[in-house]
Write an enzyme that holds these catalytic residues in place. Structure first.
Site, PDB file in Angstrom:
ATOM      1  N   HIS A  49      -8.214   2.047 -16.300  1.00  0.00           N
ATOM      2  CA  HIS A  49      -9.999   3.316 -17.373  1.00  0.00           C
ATOM      3  C   HIS A  49      -9.583   4.490 -16.178  1.00  0.00           C
ATOM      4  O   HIS A  49      -9.288   5.486 -16.852  1.00  0.00           O
ATOM      5  CB  HIS A  49     -11.008   2.254 -16.707  1.00  0.00           C
ATOM      6  N   GLU A  71      -5.326  -0.333 -20.796  1.00  0.00           N
ATOM      7  CA  GLU A  71      -7.153  -0.787 -20.782  1.00  0.00           C
ATOM      8  C   GLU A  71      -7.537  -1.841 -21.726  1.00  0.00           C
ATOM      9  O   GLU A  71      -8.230  -2.338 -21.213  1.00  0.00           O
ATOM     10  CB  GLU A  71      -8.085   0.292 -20.568  1.00  0.00           C
ATOM     11  N   ASN A 470      18.440  -9.389   0.645  1.00  0.00           N
ATOM     12  CA  ASN A 470      19.096 -10.383   1.707  1.00  0.00           C
ATOM     13  C   ASN A 470      18.376 -11.506   1.253  1.00  0.00           C
ATOM     14  O   ASN A 470      19.784 -13.324   1.224  1.00  0.00           O
ATOM     15  CB  ASN A 470      19.242  -9.914   2.643  1.00  0.00           C
TER      16      ASN A 470
END
Lengths: 815, 156, 120
Positions: A49, A71, A470
């Site tokens: 919002h 929203e 990794n």
């Protein structure tokens, strides 16, 4: 017109919206973990919002559209009408990513409205069961109505009239209403027909009409409203509203009921008693369905007006954010674009107001302290007794010390930001990586509130990204593999930060397969970093350190996630730039842990100041293990570097003047100092003329002409104005050690009268944390020496070996 | 051609200083201040002509011995030896010179384009040769001198 | 003019925009609040002529803050700031007695008009 600083607003927008988006990203990830968490859902709703409103306010239409649809989705999720699933999450993440992209584009001066968003909006519309938008529908510039007429007054002006009315018209009143009217009239109230009109350019007409209705209701009794305000909420119907009002209030106060924003017309008709009676009686006589000819006309009139206005204001689905209602500062965007300016990302920091206040208090104290010193100076001229002066001066100095210490501390604190700022991007990264690599992964984060210097944090993101990638790629096994090994299908990665002493520790650990030491060894040999024979003598941490060599990767297939072993060396150099280091622990089959150790702050360091000839050098206290005062004769000379017997252990020592390439000064006394420094579990002694004590110093960078100067990390101005050069001990000593190591390994034969061997020297240089390990190494060396060395390329005399060492040392020095 | 700014379009203000027998000028707009010789902190492994660093109001700035920079013989510092603090592209440097003479204003008509044979310096390090009462002043292009890594030799 | 106004919005950016607009018109921003609790506290301590309350705020939303303020001062002049789609919330606020409401995104004149009229 209103003039506001548009650039500043746009900058503020950028800053704030980025913060909102960061939190949004975090919350979306949390939602994925716990899709029913109402708090998280509400938070996301609030964030989308906010993003929507802010973006609309500055005219970032496309960002606003996406955020608006997000929203809407969460509005449904909130009401339990919609349940999030993986598909929805994916669409939301894509939408989120596009917002970031639009924002970055906007920051680079590209019109975000010109970037297509249909591919991310349509999935959202689908989730919402709304009609899909068509290609290009969000990219057409909508210029009309953007500029409001400068001649129009800013405030709505209410046109007002009061008239008499002799006929009520085609309105039906129910019996209850009629009774109300009769009662009101009997009490002496007046009966009004009230017409008010809401501006054409008005959002949310219904609440606005309601506001006016409510105001009238508070000034009397509204008998009826057309349209029916209590039951009808469709905005489009509320351009003109008619109320029938019973009231005893005066006309002025009635006028004020409609004098609210965006109501531009109020016509009040005082209905005559005759008209009232006519109406009440007529309806009674003819029934509620009978309408007179004239009244039909006026009823039609009202209807026609509504219809007209509805036509005028009918708007496409997204009209509310398509630009027509956008605030004038929307033009900022255009301006910024035409000037082709980039909004520079300023280095700003948010400081807790309390911290600033504390600093301000200290500045206050400092000013008081200053006046004390001024007083002392005056006293000196006024022949105040020496004893009094001394006391006063000592007091004032102590006070100054306390204040400046505190200021330094507070200032450093102000620069601190929670490490969570960097951590926050990793959940998303791990999620995406895991998806790509078909792994089942869970990332836990601990200690995100740990505070770390702002400058450090900026350079931490890349190394951490490498490490985590990794772990995901190489560390954690596939679910199938894990199952076979009897592990849970879900792999775990833990990202943890904590502070201990003046260091920050950041750990990246996983419960994956661990690092295959044998593979590392093989690769190290293959890459020519060591020989097969040498590697068997190396301690574990030394072997693991090969991982950080450039071009080192033990993974056979190359993936696009971790790449070709590029990275780990970068990780190490990056961290060294931050004066940090990295340690690895690993156990095959159980996982690995990478621990980054960083100093709390980089601009101020506690340093040991040492004297070499007339020069002052500063050695960061973090690498100083101990200092020794020794007689120069206790140091066994190996020409350029020397050996000292430290509690029955051999310590290689190097004259600091040699190390930095200065002429060694002949000492007037036999007394010298050894500063034992350690890093990466190696120790070395630096010989200096004198120690000057510890001091906090502020690191100043050196000009570029001195930048290539390895071994000097910077300079500091001391209290008396002299300059101390800050030693980059790790670079200096590492260069020295590397060469000594190589030699010691290649020419492992030398033995001098003192009984000190090169191999024991080598060993002392590599003294590990784990004592036993060193001993094992030593024992092996002893064994080897009794036999002809297998790997010595050629037999070489001890003198030659030493000569070689000296040559290399000289090379290092002169470089 | 850099730093050719002038007080007016056809005038240039220079700080004159000496190195050995030569007279040199630096455009005044490059000069930050002139200091007496103070403590210089030697920096190990620095380029040869860098004498060290000094503390200029809390900032650490490098100091260049112009004699060394131009390959001239080293002389003892005297009372006349001065450090000219110059500012070039936001970077500050100290230049050690034998002495600082005066500030002069030269009309453009008094300035010849550089003549390497006269100055003993490569054209890129010179902004021109000024004539002042039959005396020649070599106007240095301080920016290119500071930015160049090459050895600069000057014949005395 | 010179009336004192308190701005309550969790977005500092929104407050900044409002502040720019109002200060330009000679209003005094007596204080700012970034959540509902702070808004109530600011109202009680600063007693501004008008307070602008955003509906969507953390900790305590604008409507709850509004009720608290009305409990404290029945004649408080409150302007609610809302976003599109919050009709029902605005109506609730109107019923409680707010003077006016502003819809985000707003034009500068909306906020000025609302304030001017609320102060009448």
């Amino acid at each position: 017109m209103v003039n506001i600083d548009e650039r500043r607003i746009l900058e503020a927008f950028m800053e704030e919206v980025r913060e909102l988006l960061e939190t949004l990203n975090q919350k979306l990830l949390e939602l994925e973990e716990s899709p029913h968490d109402q708090d998280v859902i509400n938070e996301i709703f609030r964030l989308t919002h906010s993003v929507k409103s802010e973006a609309a306010l500055v005219g970032f239409k496309n960002i606003s559209i996406i955020a608006h649809k997000m929203e809407d989705i969460f509005e449904k999720v909130r009401r339990n009408v919609l349940l999030v699933n993986k598909g929805i999450m994916d669409s939301l993440f894509s939408a989120f990513d596009r917002i970031m992209h639009l924002l970055n584009s906007a920051q680079n001066g590209i019109d975000e409205g010109s970037i297509d968003i249909i591919d991310v909006v349509n999935p959202l519309l689908e989730i919402l069961n709304e009609k899909k938008a068509e290609a290009g529908s969000f990219t057409k510039p909508k210029e009309e109505k953007k500029q409001s007429d400068p001649n129009v007054s800013e405030s709505t002006v209410l046109a007002f009239s009061v008239k008499k009315l002799d006929s009520i018209g085609a309105v039906e009143f129910t019996d209850i209403e009629k009774n109300q009217i009769e009662e009101g009239i009997a009490k002496g109230h007046k009966f009004y027909k009230v017409d008010f009109h809401i501006e054409d350019e008005c959002d949310m007409r219904y609440p606005r009409a309601y506001l006016v209705y409510n105001n009238f209701e508070n000034s009397g009794t509204v008998i009826k409203s057309i349209p029916d305000i209590l039951n009808e909420t469709n905005d489009e119907k509320f351009n003109s509203v008619t109320l029938f009002l019973l009231t005893s209030s005066n006309v002025d106060s009635l006028k004020s009921c409609a004098d609210v924003d965006q109501v531009d017309k109020l016509d009040m008709y005082e209905i005559s008693t005759k008209a009232i009676n006519d109406k009440l009686n007529m309806d009674e006589a003819q029934g509620t369905n009978v309408v007179s000819e004239i009244d039909v006309e006026s009823a039609e009139e009202i209807e026609r007006k509504w219809a007209e206005e509805m036509m005028k204001n009918s708007s496409p689905e997204l009209a509310d954010i398509d630009g027509t209602n956008v605030i004038n500062i929307a033009d900022i965007k255009k301006e910024a674009k035409t000037a082709n300016e980039k909004i520079a990302q300023k280095q700003t920091i948010r400081v807790d107001i309390e911290r600033l206040d504390e600093l301000l208090n200290l500045v206050g104290e400092l000013i008081i302290n200053r006046s004390r010193f001024i007083q002392i100076t005056e006293n000196v001229h006024e022949n105040v007794s020496f004893q009094d002066l001394k006391t006063e001066l000592e007091d004032a100095t102590n006070e100054l010390e306390r204040i400046s210490d505190q200021m330094q501390m507070k200032m450093m604190q102000a620069r601190m930001v929670p490490i969570g700022n960097v951590f926050s991007k990793f959940p998303r990264m791990v999620r995406d990586l895991a998806n790509t690599l078909h792994k089942n992964l869970h990332l836990d984060i601990i200690g995100e509130t740990t505070e770390i210097d702002r400058t450090v944090i900026e350079h931490l993101a890349d190394p951490l990204t490498h490490l985590i990638r990794n772990s995901v790629d190489h560390g954690v096994e596939s679910p199938e593999e894990r199952e076979k090994k009897g592990k849970s299908r879900e792999g775990k990665i833990l990202l943890r930060a904590y502070q201990e002493g003046s260091n920050i520790y950041i750990e990246v650990s996983d419960d994956g397969k661990g690092i295959d030491i044998e593979a590392v060894k093989a690769k190290a040999v293959e890459n020519g970093l060591v020989t097969q024979a040498q590697i068997s003598t190396l301690p574990l941490h030394e072997i693991l350190n090969f991982i950080f060599e450039p071009g080192f990767s033990t993974k056979k297939e190359i993936t696009n996630v971790s790449g070709r072993g590029v990275g780990m060396d970068v990780v190490k150099t990056q961290l060294e730039k931050l004066r940090g280091r990295i340690d690895i622990t690993t156990k095959i089959g159980e996982g690995s842990k990478f621990t980054i150790v960083l100093p709390l702050t980089t601009t101020i360091v506690e340093a040991l100041l040492v004297n070499v000839d007339r020069n002052i050098f500063a050695i960061p206290i973090s690498v100083v293990e101990e200092t020794l005062k020794v007689n120069i004769n206790e140091i066994k000379d190996f020409d350029d570097y020397q050996i000292y017997n430290l509690r029955n252990e051999t310590l290689a020592v190097i004259n600091l003047s040699d190390l930095v390439g200065m002429k060694r000064k002949v000492n007037s006394t036999n007394e010298v100092f050894i500063v034992v420094i350690s890093f990466e579990r190696r120790r070395i002694g630096l010989v200096v003329n004198d120690l000057m004590g510890e001091q906090d110093i502020v690191i100043k960078g050196l000009d570029d002409v001195l930048k290539n100067n390895e071994g000097v990390a910077g300079a500091a101005v001391l209290g008396d104005g002299r300059i101390a050069l800050i030693l980059d001990t790790s670079t200096l000593v590492k260069a020295a050690l590397k060469e000594i190591n190589k030699l010691a390994k290649d020419y492992d034969v030398y033995k001098d009268d003192s009984g000190i061997t090169l191999s024991s020297l080598y060993d002392s240089l590599n003294k590990g944390d784990i004592k036993t390990e060193s001993k094992v190494t030593l024992a092996q060396h002893d064994d080897d020496r009794s036999k002809p060395a297998k790997n010595t390329p050629k037999n070489i005399s001890g003198d030659e070996a030493l000569k070689k060492i000296n040559e290399i040392m000289n090379d290092i020095k002169n470089n | 051609m850099s730093d050719m700014t002038a007080t007016s379009s056809n005038e240039r203000q220079l700080i004159l200083f000496t190195l050995g027998t030569g007279s040199y000028g630096i455009p005044i707009e490059n000069v930050f201040e002139i200091k007496k010789m103070g403590d210089i902190t030697m920096v190990p492994k620095a380029p040869k002509y860098i004498e060290g660093v000094i503390n200029l109001r809390g900032n650490v700035i490098p100091v260049i011995d112009l004699r060394k920079r131009f390959g001239m013989d080293k002389v003892e510092y005297t009372k006349k030896t001065k450090t000219i603090i110059v500012e070039v592209k936001k970077r500050q440097f100290g230049l050690i010179v034998d002495s600082v003479a005066e500030v002069v204003t030269l009309n453009n008509s008094q300035i010849e384009p550089s003549l390497p044979t006269v100055s003993g310096l490569k054209a890129e390090f010179i902004n021109g040769i000024g004539k002042l009462d039959e005396k020649l002043v070599i106007i240095l292009d301080i920016t290119s001198i500071l930015q160049s890594n090459e050895e600069i030799l000057i014949q005395e | 003019m010179g009336s004192r106004i308190v701005l309550a919005d969790d977005l500092s950016f929104m407050r900044m925009v409002q502040k720019e607009i109002l200060e330009e018109k000679g209003y005094e921003i007596a204080g700012e609040a970034c959540d509902g609790i702070e808004a109530v506290e600011r109202y009680m301590t600063l007693r501004p002529d008008v307070i602008i309350l955003d509906i969507t705020m953390p900790n305590m939303n604008g409507l709850d803050a509004m009720h608290k303020i009305f409990d404290f001062d029945k004649s408080a002049k409150i302007i609610i700031c809302s976003a599109l789609g919050q009709q029902q919330l605005i109506v609730e606020a109107i019923k409680a007695g707010v003077k006016d409401f502003i819809v985000k995104p707003f034009k500068p004149e909306r906020i000025i008009s609302a304030i001017e009229k609320a102060l009448k």
